[in-house]
Write a protein that holds these residues in place. Structure first.
Motif, short mmCIF file in Angstrom:
data_model
loop_
_atom_site.label_atom_id
_atom_site.label_comp_id
_atom_site.label_asym_id
_atom_site.label_seq_id
_atom_site.Cartn_x
_atom_site.Cartn_y
_atom_site.Cartn_z
N LYS A 130 27.94 17.21 4.23
CA LYS A 130 29.12 17.14 3.37
C LYS A 130 29.81 15.79 3.50
CE LYS A 130 30.04 22.07 3.20
NZ LYS A 130 30.95 23.17 3.54
N ALA A 131 29.87 15.27 4.73
CA ALA A 131 30.47 13.95 4.94
C ALA A 131 29.65 12.89 4.21
CB ALA A 131 30.57 13.63 6.43
N VAL A 182 30.55 13.09 0.58
CA VAL A 182 31.87 12.46 0.37
C VAL A 182 31.73 10.94 0.37
CG1 VAL A 182 34.14 12.10 1.40
CG2 VAL A 182 33.21 14.40 1.23
N VAL A 212 28.06 19.87 8.14
CA VAL A 212 29.26 19.02 8.12
C VAL A 212 28.86 17.57 7.87
CG1 VAL A 212 31.15 18.11 9.52
CG2 VAL A 212 30.67 20.55 9.53
N ILE A 213 27.82 17.12 8.53
CA ILE A 213 27.36 15.74 8.33
C ILE A 213 26.85 15.56 6.90
CG2 ILE A 213 25.58 14.08 9.02
CD1 ILE A 213 25.95 15.08 11.89
#
Length: 122
Positions: free
Chosen positions: A28-29, A32, A25-26
């Motif tokens: 992917k963040a 982004v 998740v980190i």
């Protein structure tokens, strides 16, 4: 293996899975944020030339407005001069012509034998 060791092993595996999911998740963040940073950089790179071009366009428009103001002022001066010339022409030529026409009408009336204001007979 005791029940406590099995529970500890399950907790360790669950913690490892949680860390792995949070890492993805980190990640992917971070991707982004990298894309957002690239988009902001692209907008900034395109905006600065646009602002520069807009500034030069506004400066050119202001130059044209100043020229238009000068033309309008010259037209106002020409209108005033033409008005003065018309008044001078009327005073110089018009009034004497009116007097000559008046004298001519008076002579014509005197020669015809009629007096002004008498009705005309058929």
């Amino acid at each position: 293996m005791t029940l406590g060791q099995i529970a500890g092993f399950i907790a360790a595996v669950a913690f490892a899975v949680l860390v792995w999911r949070l890492g993805s998740v980190i990640g992917k963040a971070g991707a982004v944020l990298d894309e957002a940073s690239a988009a902001v950089r692209k907008v900034s790179d395109e905006t600065l030339p646009l602002i520069t071009e807009m500034t030069s366009t506004v400066a050119a428009a202001n130059t044209q407005v100043e020229r238009l103001d000068a033309i309008t002022a010259n037209l106002a001066t020409m209108t005033n001069n033409l008005n003065a010339l018309t008044s001078l022409t009327v005073a110089t030529v018009g009034r004497p012509m009116l007097k000559v026409a008046s004298v001519g009408y008076t002579i014509k009336t005197a020669m015809s034998g009629k007096t002004p204001g008498t009705p005309r007979r058929f």
